[in-house]
Motif scaffolding. Sequence first.
Motif, PDB file in Angstrom:
ATOM      1  N   THR A 337       0.818  -1.220   0.000  1.00  0.00           N
ATOM      2  CA  THR A 337       0.000   0.000   0.000  1.00  0.00           C
ATOM      3  C   THR A 337       0.848   1.265   0.000  1.00  0.00           C
ATOM      4  O   THR A 337       0.302   2.368   0.020  1.00  0.00           O
ATOM      5  CB  THR A 337      -0.913   0.021   1.236  1.00  0.00           C
ATOM      6  OG1 THR A 337      -0.105  -0.053   2.426  1.00  0.00           O
ATOM      7  CG2 THR A 337      -1.885  -1.155   1.210  1.00  0.00           C
ATOM      8  N   VAL A 339       3.808   3.379  -2.089  1.00  0.00           N
ATOM      9  CA  VAL A 339       4.338   3.444  -3.454  1.00  0.00           C
ATOM     10  C   VAL A 339       5.813   3.043  -3.486  1.00  0.00           C
ATOM     11  O   VAL A 339       6.232   2.272  -4.363  1.00  0.00           O
ATOM     12  CB  VAL A 339       4.147   4.859  -4.036  1.00  0.00           C
ATOM     13  CG1 VAL A 339       4.801   4.963  -5.404  1.00  0.00           C
ATOM     14  CG2 VAL A 339       2.668   5.204  -4.144  1.00  0.00           C
ATOM     15  N   MET A 401      -0.429   4.749  -1.058  1.00  0.00           N
ATOM     16  CA  MET A 401      -1.009   4.566  -2.392  1.00  0.00           C
ATOM     17  C   MET A 401      -2.462   5.015  -2.463  1.00  0.00           C
ATOM     18  O   MET A 401      -2.910   5.554  -3.491  1.00  0.00           O
ATOM     19  CB  MET A 401      -0.880   3.097  -2.793  1.00  0.00           C
ATOM     20  CG  MET A 401      -1.027   2.841  -4.283  1.00  0.00           C
ATOM     21  SD  MET A 401      -0.786   1.105  -4.699  1.00  0.00           S
ATOM     22  CE  MET A 401       0.906   0.867  -4.161  1.00  0.00           C
ATOM     23  N   TRP A 404      -3.073   8.540  -3.462  1.00  0.00           N
ATOM     24  CA  TRP A 404      -2.791   8.922  -4.844  1.00  0.00           C
ATOM     25  C   TRP A 404      -4.044   8.870  -5.716  1.00  0.00           C
ATOM     26  O   TRP A 404      -3.968   9.112  -6.928  1.00  0.00           O
ATOM     27  CB  TRP A 404      -1.717   8.012  -5.431  1.00  0.00           C
ATOM     28  CG  TRP A 404      -0.319   8.361  -4.995  1.00  0.00           C
ATOM     29  CD1 TRP A 404       0.090   8.636  -3.731  1.00  0.00           C
ATOM     30  CD2 TRP A 404       0.838   8.456  -5.822  1.00  0.00           C
ATOM     31  NE1 TRP A 404       1.443   8.893  -3.706  1.00  0.00           N
ATOM     32  CE2 TRP A 404       1.930   8.797  -4.983  1.00  0.00           C
ATOM     33  CE3 TRP A 404       1.077   8.292  -7.173  1.00  0.00           C
ATOM     34  CZ2 TRP A 404       3.214   8.970  -5.457  1.00  0.00           C
ATOM     35  CZ3 TRP A 404       2.366   8.449  -7.665  1.00  0.00           C
ATOM     36  CH2 TRP A 404       3.420   8.794  -6.811  1.00  0.00           C
ATOM     37  N   VAL A 470      -2.313   0.959 -10.047  1.00  0.00           N
ATOM     38  CA  VAL A 470      -1.922   2.322  -9.697  1.00  0.00           C
ATOM     39  C   VAL A 470      -2.417   3.303 -10.756  1.00  0.00           C
ATOM     40  O   VAL A 470      -2.895   4.404 -10.431  1.00  0.00           O
ATOM     41  CB  VAL A 470      -0.392   2.424  -9.525  1.00  0.00           C
ATOM     42  CG1 VAL A 470       0.019   3.857  -9.209  1.00  0.00           C
ATOM     43  CG2 VAL A 470       0.085   1.488  -8.438  1.00  0.00           C
TER      44      VAL A 470
END
Length: 526
Positions: A337, A339, A401, A404, A470
Amino acid sequence: MTLAPPTVEYGLLAPLLLVFGAAVVGVLVEAFCPRGVRYRIQLAVTVVAQLAALIATVGVWIDLRGADGRIAVMGSVAVDRPAVFLQGTILVIGVLSTLLMAERQSVRHAVAGAARARGLDAFTPQASAVPGSLAEKQSTAAGLVQTEVFPLTLFAVGGMMLFTGSEDLLTMFVALEVFSLPLYLMCGLARRRRLLSQEAALKYFLLGAFSSAFFLYGIALLYGYSGGLSLAGIAAAVDADTGNAGLALVGMGLLSVGVLFKVGAVPFHSWIPDVYQGAPTPVTAFMAAATKVAAFGATLRIVYVALPGMAADWRPLLWAVAILTMVVGTVTAVSQTDVKRMLAYSSVAHAGFILTGVIALNGNGLSATLFYLAAYGISTLGAFAVVSVVRTVDGDEETDMTRWAGLGRRHPLVGAVFSLFLLAFAGIPLTSGFVGKFAVFKAVAEGGAAPLVVVGVCASAVAAYFYVRVIVLMFFTDPPDDGPTVVVPSALSTATVTLSAAVTLGLGALPQPLLDLADAAGAFVR
């Protein structure tokens, strides 16, 4: 007793001498120049030295035209085309990494309010200060700038260049320590999350020292087996089969621990996610790209020059390591989780892909591995450079993540560039990653290891999931109200991201020039 004076081929060693000479100059600048001018001097010295070394590398490549290579410094350094190719790759990565490390949009130069904390300076102003102490606060308020990182980078680059061209194991060990020690220090220099950074540096140092001990013990056993330290001498002893085979096997295994630790292969990968996450992101980018190039360069030299006669013994070992590395790196990355940790486990998986090229043990395998290292190194550098500009309102890097979500909608250019790097890692056509994977898989199939190709293709398919996840998160998910922002970097970081993206796309669309260059570098001097 008459001792022969040592001979040093200065022309052939010019790239190395330029880098190490500039590193010494950088140390003197730290010692004698006023603090206010150090940053500009150090940046100029570091960039100019690496560019000059890159030009010298081109000159050495031209001088080697029509020859397999030469052995310099009384048999301790090989100057052949694979070494020169890898050294050029390291220098290109070094220049781009230096530009990323030189980003200094610090608090001192920012405006008041929320934007004050959005500086991109990744390095603590005073590394010796205890995190959260009065000394750290005073150095931050005074606007001190960390410049020791520049000579440390030069020493690391020089050590990596020597590591790829070492023709005897003692020189290889010295080179290993020369580039490892600066990296241990640089990992602990993060401006924010200081304790996490120092923890990463300590883990890397302890595990790195442990692996170096294995490497050194392996050198001792191979010396006992062959009676010498040169790679050619070890190969001759293996071919003659006159020594104790047990010493050779154990020595080979211990030597493998040292290099497999540096490439981040399973089961020697446990340091990678913690160190990549805790280190300053520019340092993480440099390590993820350049260290892998140097470590695989040394691995190729060991297996192609010193131990080709023991291929029946080491190939099954590397088969198992490559399969484990591809599977573990890919499967573990799916559940990440963060990046930076996701990119770290991606790096582990790619180490397995590159190992398949090593296992091929043929000319195409060597050329394909060289191409893959160059392409992957540039893409990795660019990916971490993008991560470094995604920030919270407090100025910390936003690596969660889930935060994002919608980043590609709010900042389309950043989302598109990061997507390009992720697609390259996944091996999507028209990116450098596709060409690199196709080349190594083709070479390993020709080398009689087709089952590795099946594992590699399956691992790549699974890896595509977490890369695409992603992308979907950035472009097809609603952003949170307090989502991260993108800090506009200076021309230095912008140049790193732009050039990395251009190379990633260019090598996917027009890979032939670099493929031809790698093919021309497909033979070691013996």
